[in-house]
Write a protein that holds these residues in place. Structure first.
Motif, PDB file in Angstrom:
ATOM      1  N   ASN A   7       0.828  -1.204   0.000  1.00 38.17           N
ATOM      2  CA  ASN A   7       0.000   0.000   0.000  1.00 38.17           C
ATOM      3  C   ASN A   7       0.868   1.261   0.000  1.00 38.17           C
ATOM      4  N   HIS A   8       1.030   1.839  -1.184  1.00 35.95           N
ATOM      5  CA  HIS A   8       1.763   3.104  -1.349  1.00 35.95           C
ATOM      6  C   HIS A   8       3.151   3.041  -0.706  1.00 35.95           C
ATOM      7  N   ILE A   9       3.850   1.966  -1.005  1.00 33.04           N
ATOM      8  CA  ILE A   9       5.206   1.767  -0.468  1.00 33.04           C
ATOM      9  C   ILE A   9       6.188   2.657  -1.217  1.00 33.04           C
ATOM     10  N   ARG A  10       6.951   3.438  -0.467  1.00 34.81           N
ATOM     11  CA  ARG A  10       8.090   4.182  -1.027  1.00 34.81           C
ATOM     12  C   ARG A  10       9.266   4.001  -0.075  1.00 34.81           C
ATOM     13  N   HIS A  11      10.474   4.072  -0.649  1.00 35.74           N
ATOM     14  CA  HIS A  11      11.644   3.901   0.216  1.00 35.74           C
ATOM     15  C   HIS A  11      12.804   4.753  -0.265  1.00 35.74           C
ATOM     16  N   ALA A  12      13.477   5.370   0.697  1.00 34.86           N
ATOM     17  CA  ALA A  12      14.686   6.138   0.433  1.00 34.86           C
ATOM     18  C   ALA A  12      15.731   5.732   1.470  1.00 34.86           C
ATOM     19  N   ALA A  15      17.348   9.986   5.164  1.00 40.65           N
ATOM     20  CA  ALA A  15      16.246  10.523   5.965  1.00 40.65           C
ATOM     21  C   ALA A  15      15.767  11.874   5.443  1.00 40.65           C
ATOM     22  N   LYS A  16      16.499  12.461   4.511  1.00 39.78           N
ATOM     23  CA  LYS A  16      16.160  13.796   4.001  1.00 39.78           C
ATOM     24  C   LYS A  16      15.525  13.741   2.615  1.00 39.78           C
ATOM     25  N   ALA A  17      15.011  12.576   2.214  1.00 42.95           N
ATOM     26  CA  ALA A  17      14.413  12.440   0.881  1.00 42.95           C
ATOM     27  C   ALA A  17      13.239  13.405   0.735  1.00 42.95           C
ATOM     28  N   ALA A  18      13.203  14.093  -0.389  1.00 43.57           N
ATOM     29  CA  ALA A  18      12.122  15.051  -0.644  1.00 43.57           C
ATOM     30  C   ALA A  18      11.576  14.895  -2.052  1.00 43.57           C
ATOM     31  N   ALA A  19      12.440  15.012  -3.052  1.00 44.60           N
ATOM     32  CA  ALA A  19      12.012  14.902  -4.449  1.00 44.60           C
ATOM     33  C   ALA A  19      11.933  13.440  -4.868  1.00 44.60           C
ATOM     34  N   ALA A  20      11.206  13.185  -5.970  1.00 44.73           N
ATOM     35  CA  ALA A  20      11.037  11.807  -6.455  1.00 44.73           C
ATOM     36  C   ALA A  20      12.374  11.143  -6.729  1.00 44.73           C
ATOM     37  N   GLY A  21      13.350  11.913  -7.197  1.00 43.77           N
ATOM     38  CA  GLY A  21      14.655  11.347  -7.518  1.00 43.77           C
ATOM     39  C   GLY A  21      15.436  10.882  -6.310  1.00 43.77           C
ATOM     40  N   ASP A  22      14.988  11.241  -5.100  1.00 39.43           N
ATOM     41  CA  ASP A  22      15.677  10.826  -3.876  1.00 39.43           C
ATOM     42  C   ASP A  22      15.274   9.427  -3.440  1.00 39.43           C
ATOM     43  N   TYR A  23      14.229   8.887  -4.070  1.00 37.73           N
ATOM     44  CA  TYR A  23      13.690   7.603  -3.636  1.00 37.73           C
ATOM     45  C   TYR A  23      14.232   6.453  -4.478  1.00 37.73           C
ATOM     46  N   ALA A  24      14.739   5.410  -3.801  1.00 43.11           N
ATOM     47  CA  ALA A  24      15.160   4.200  -4.501  1.00 43.11           C
ATOM     48  C   ALA A  24      13.944   3.423  -4.989  1.00 43.11           C
ATOM     49  N   LEU A  25      12.840   3.545  -4.248  1.00 42.28           N
ATOM     50  CA  LEU A  25      11.570   2.927  -4.616  1.00 42.28           C
ATOM     51  C   LEU A  25      10.532   4.042  -4.602  1.00 42.28           C
ATOM     52  N   LYS A  26      10.007   4.405  -5.781  1.00 39.29           N
ATOM     53  CA  LYS A  26       9.205   5.628  -5.878  1.00 39.29           C
ATOM     54  C   LYS A  26       7.785   5.458  -5.356  1.00 39.29           C
ATOM     55  N   GLU A  27       7.063   4.487  -5.820  1.00 36.11           N
ATOM     56  CA  GLU A  27       5.778   4.130  -5.208  1.00 36.11           C
ATOM     57  C   GLU A  27       5.303   2.808  -5.779  1.00 36.11           C
ATOM     58  N   VAL A  28       4.929   1.921  -4.864  1.00 38.59           N
ATOM     59  CA  VAL A  28       4.406   0.615  -5.251  1.00 38.59           C
ATOM     60  C   VAL A  28       3.072   0.439  -4.547  1.00 38.59           C
ATOM     61  N   ASN A  29       2.038   0.160  -5.324  1.00 41.13           N
ATOM     62  CA  ASN A  29       0.691   0.042  -4.770  1.00 41.13           C
ATOM     63  C   ASN A  29      -0.027  -1.086  -5.504  1.00 41.13           C
ATOM     64  N   HIS A  30       0.282  -2.305  -5.100  1.00 41.91           N
ATOM     65  CA  HIS A  30      -0.242  -3.475  -5.815  1.00 41.91           C
ATOM     66  C   HIS A  30      -0.611  -4.577  -4.827  1.00 41.91           C
ATOM     67  N   ALA A  31      -1.457  -5.509  -5.295  1.00 42.10           N
ATOM     68  CA  ALA A  31      -1.809  -6.700  -4.520  1.00 42.10           C
ATOM     69  C   ALA A  31      -1.354  -7.932  -5.299  1.00 42.10           C
ATOM     70  N   TRP A  32      -0.654  -8.814  -4.612  1.00 42.53           N
ATOM     71  CA  TRP A  32      -0.194 -10.058  -5.222  1.00 42.53           C
ATOM     72  C   TRP A  32      -0.958 -11.210  -4.605  1.00 42.53           C
ATOM     73  N   GLU A  33      -1.536 -12.047  -5.445  1.00 38.25           N
ATOM     74  CA  GLU A  33      -2.477 -13.057  -4.989  1.00 38.25           C
ATOM     75  C   GLU A  33      -1.809 -14.199  -4.229  1.00 38.25           C
ATOM     76  N   ASP A  34      -2.580 -14.767  -3.304  1.00 35.65           N
ATOM     77  CA  ASP A  34      -2.156 -15.932  -2.533  1.00 35.65           C
ATOM     78  C   ASP A  34      -1.847 -17.088  -3.488  1.00 35.65           C
ATOM     79  N   TYR A  62      10.163   3.549   4.012  1.00 33.70           N
ATOM     80  CA  TYR A  62      10.170   4.980   4.370  1.00 33.70           C
ATOM     81  C   TYR A  62       8.739   5.492   4.475  1.00 33.70           C
ATOM     82  N   GLU A  63       7.882   4.996   3.556  1.00 28.82           N
ATOM     83  CA  GLU A  63       6.457   5.358   3.573  1.00 28.82           C
ATOM     84  C   GLU A  63       5.643   4.136   3.170  1.00 28.82           C
ATOM     85  N   GLY A  64       4.368   4.101   3.589  1.00 32.61           N
ATOM     86  CA  GLY A  64       3.449   3.055   3.155  1.00 32.61           C
ATOM     87  C   GLY A  64       3.347   1.907   4.135  1.00 32.61           C
TER      88      GLY A  64
END
Length: 356
Positions: A7-12, A15-34, A62-64
């Motif tokens: 759910n809206h996973i982001r990671h940097a 600790a000072k990440a601000a812009a999209a380019g600062d994130y190693a993982l920008k945003e992941v919002n998916h469901a993977w089935e059992d 970092y987020e999500g």
């Protein structure tokens, strides 16, 4: 086994990440089935191992939030997530026998020895190591040791998911093919949710029911191998999947035609390109037809790859690859036609829909 919700996973890593380019993982919002078999595919540095380690709990996002079967596990340590993880290099106990390596995670959880015996013998048969059960692991080959690592992930019947981080790195090419086939069979037999990280498209496409293609810290497409080949949703997917990859050329639109240089190419409909600042035409080399009729090209070289040949050419000044059969002659005045149904129009690198 578990359904994994991201759910809206982001990671940097700062600790000072601000812009999209600062994130190693920008945003992941998916469901993977059992019970699904997924591959995380992409080049080095695209974020796939970061995402895998967030799922396993080795990294806190970092987020999500992340959920297993609706249960929030974001703040839980790895050992409380019931995750089995297989790494690039075999992680086993050399001084133990093959049998004891497989039994260790069960004994560590207090499983009765009768159940340990049943589970271990079953896994030994699945990974074809039953004849070596009483041998010390120290003298085994790299692929046999990696089979033990795989077996340790499968021996527990309480795992939420099994995560593989490029597990065939140390394996020779022929054995890679064997282990990929066995892993696919093991997934069908066990029904575990499996997530497999790799930069090798062959590994991803032969193992997974659904391939998750990552680029520059984000997921650009999730689909079956056929989806990724026939309908790449991003130019990176077209380039990365296939050998050779998809032809991509700058284009302009004129109704239901795309203009590349001075040539008009008929499309299957009118693209919904909106106000895109960049338009490109994409077509796989398999859907370009070499002929004496059509639009002129300049052939630069022909690569013989066995049952097929790859013709390298220039079309209106842009590189064009064409796949032809091994016995097909190259015309003296070569020309090409494009299959309209196989053409994609990409606006700012993303595939557009066509109006009939």
């Amino acid at each position: 086994m578990a359904r994994i919700n991201l759910n809206h996973i982001r990671h940097a890593y700062s600790a000072k990440a601000a812009a999209a380019g600062d994130y190693a993982l920008k945003e992941v919002n998916h469901a993977w089935e059992d019970g699904g078999a997924y591959a995380l595919l992409g080049p080095s540095g695209c974020g796939k191992t970061t995402l895998l380690n967030i799922i396993s709990g080795l990294l806190h996002p970092y987020e999500g939030r992340i959920e297993f079967d609706g249960r929030d596990v974001t703040d839980l340590p790895t050992e409380q997530r019931n995750i089995a993880q297989v790494f690039q290099f075999p992680v086993i106990y050399d001084t133990m026998t093959v049998y004891d390596n497989l039994a260790f995670p069960l004994r560590n959880r207090g499983v009765a020895e009768t159940e340990v015996k049943t589970r271990v013998e079953h896994i030994l048969d699945m990974i074809d190591l039953a004849p070596m059960a009483r041998r010390k692991a120290q003298g085994l080959t790299a692929d046999q040791k990696q089979k033990i690592s795989l077996g340790r992930g499968l021996v527990r019947n309480d795992v939420s998911a099994i995560l593989f981080d490029e597990p065939l790195t140390v394996i020779d090419p022929h054995m890679k093919w064997v282990l990929r086939s066995q892993l696919k069979r093991l997934h069908r037999q066990s029904g575990f949710t499996m997530v497999y990280v790799t930069h090798d498209q062959t590994e991803a496409l032969t193992f997974a029911d659904k391939v998750v293609v990552m680029h520059d810290g984000q997921i650009v497409q999730i689909g079956s191998p056929a989806d990724l080949f026939e309908r790449p949703m991003h130019t990176f997917v077209g380039y990365f999947i296939g050998s050779p990859g998809m032809n991509v050329m700058p284009a302009r639109l004129e109704g239901a035609s795309a203009l590349v240089g001075g040539q008009a190419i008929q499309l299957s409909g009118r693209p919904r390109a909106g106000e895109a600042t960049s338009l490109e035409l994409g077509i796989r080399p398999e859907f370009v037809k070499l002929d004496t009729a059509g639009m002129p090209i300049q052939v630069s070289k022909v690569e013989d790859i066995g049952r097929q040949k790859i013709v390298r050419a220039l079309f209106e000044g842009h590189p064009l690859a064409i796949v032809v059969s091994e016995d097909e002659a190259i015309p003296a005045d070569p020309r090409v036609t494009f299959d309209p149904s196989a053409i994609g129009i990409y606006a700012n690198s993303w595939r557009t829909e066509m109006e009939a």
